[in-house]
Design an enzyme around this catalytic site. Structure first.
Site, mmCIF file in Angstrom:
data_model
loop_
_atom_site.group_PDB
_atom_site.id
_atom_site.type_symbol
_atom_site.label_atom_id
_atom_site.label_comp_id
_atom_site.label_asym_id
_atom_site.label_seq_id
_atom_site.Cartn_x
_atom_site.Cartn_y
_atom_site.Cartn_z
ATOM 1 N N ASP A 66 0.826 -1.210 0.000
ATOM 2 C CA ASP A 66 0.000 0.000 0.000
ATOM 3 C C ASP A 66 0.856 1.256 0.000
ATOM 4 O OD1 ASP A 66 -2.321 -1.373 0.261
ATOM 5 O OD2 ASP A 66 -2.664 -0.866 2.353
ATOM 6 N N LYS A 88 -3.192 3.324 -2.955
ATOM 7 C CA LYS A 88 -4.368 4.132 -3.301
ATOM 8 C C LYS A 88 -4.163 5.519 -2.736
ATOM 9 C CE LYS A 88 -7.298 0.114 -2.694
ATOM 10 N NZ LYS A 88 -7.084 -0.646 -1.483
ATOM 11 N N MET A 202 -10.333 7.743 7.805
ATOM 12 C CA MET A 202 -10.677 8.362 6.510
ATOM 13 C C MET A 202 -11.714 9.472 6.693
ATOM 14 S SD MET A 202 -11.001 4.809 4.380
ATOM 15 C CE MET A 202 -11.809 3.933 5.697
#
Ligand code: SAH
Length: 293
Positions: A66, A88, A202
């Site tokens: 990641d 991402k 997030m």
């Protein structure tokens, strides 16, 4: 004539099957023979990885990682290991989830030792559950190696506990960011318990919505809050404020992702966590000290 060799043939077959059982790449002919480890890399500080995770990383033939994984950890990989960045970025999915899962299956099917290295813990907002299900369906041996999740890392680095006797007796790891852009949060439940610490993953782009919803559902606007950017890393930044001010403070301090929001009384237990409201008079705005490195 041949029948006199039968016992020997049988014995040789038995020997071969015993040997093959110890060699994972031929353990089950026609079956996938590699292995995948879904590994938590920890919250950012490269030293916050488990001993087991580090060993697996050093032994891996393929590492699929990641964006949030510390670059220093990737230096631990074998020089001939294949490293694949599927990182991402917000609003930009470098490799779609289905592509990541296809890569895992592809390399495992070719007999490789594959480490899927994920920020924090693989099973906390890491889509580790989806990857595990896909690998299982493909018949690939998979092991999950837990990691220190951002909530634990950030709270430790910011200096407040997530639970504390007589202050907070539960912690909720949640999000207000959903891939379908719908709001699936149960705000009434989230706002109901003043003795629960709420940790939003997030959450940076949803701060105004989180503030509005928690307050509308009865949470005190004065509840202490912390915003922690890049927690546990050299570029760790944190801001303490009250729930009512979270979006203003994040904007003023230009906080960037990865950023964690913690809401709850425990935040005020941090040594430098004296939680103040932003002054109503904009002329005084420069006097509040929300940010500390
Ligand atoms: N599996 C990860 C979470 C992945 S979701 C874990 O267990 O920690 C990604 C979100 O985690 C980021 O948007 C941010 O909210 C949070 N996060 C991860 N690392 C962080 C860090 N070092 N500092 C602050 N927040 C972090």
């Amino acid at each position: 004539m041949l029948s006199m060799f039968a016992p020997w043939i049988e014995w040789l077959d038995w020997l071969r099957s015993e040997r093959d059982a110890r060699r994972p790449e031929v353990a089950s002919r026609g079956q996938p023979s590699g292995q995948v480890w879904l590994v938590g890399a920890g919250p950012g500080d490269p030293e916050l990885i488990t001993v087991k995770a580090l060993r697996l990383l050093q032994q891996a033939e393929v590492v699929i990682h990641d964006r949030l994984v510390a670059p220093a950890l990737l230096k631990e990989c074998a020089s001939d290991a294949l490293l694949i960045d599927v990182g991402k970025r917000p609003g930009h999915h470098a490799v779609p989830q289905s592509g990541i899962e296809a890569l895992l299956v592809h390399h495992a099917m070719r007999g490789k030792k594959v480490v899927r290295l994920k920020g924090g813990d693989p099973f906390i907002f890491g889509r580790g559950g989806e990857e595990l299900a896909t690998l299982k369906a493909a018949g690939i041996r998979t092991e999950v190696v837990p990691g220190i999740t951002a909530a634990a890392g950030c709270a430790a680095a910011a200096g407040f506990p997530l639970t504390q006797r007589h202050v907070a007796d539960s912690v909720c790891l949640t999000t207000a960011h959903y891939s379908d852009e719908q709001d699936h949060s149960n705000w009434a439940a989230l706002a109901a318990d003043p003795a629960r610490t709420l940790v939003f993953y997030m959450g940076l782009s949803q701060l105004a919505h989180i503030r509005e919803q928690l307050i509308a559902h009865g949470m005190s606007a004065e509840t202490p809050a912390a915003l922690i950017e890049n927690g546990t890393t050299d570029s760790h930044r944190q801001a303490f404020c009250i729930l009512n001010d979270i979006d203003q403070v994040a904007a003023r301090e230009a906080l960037r992702t990865p950023c964690l929001l913690v809401v709850g009384k425990v935040v005020a237990l941090a040594e430098n966590g004296s939680v103040k409201a932003l002054p109503q008079d904009p002329a005084q705005a420069g006097q509040t000290e929300a940010l500390s490195a």
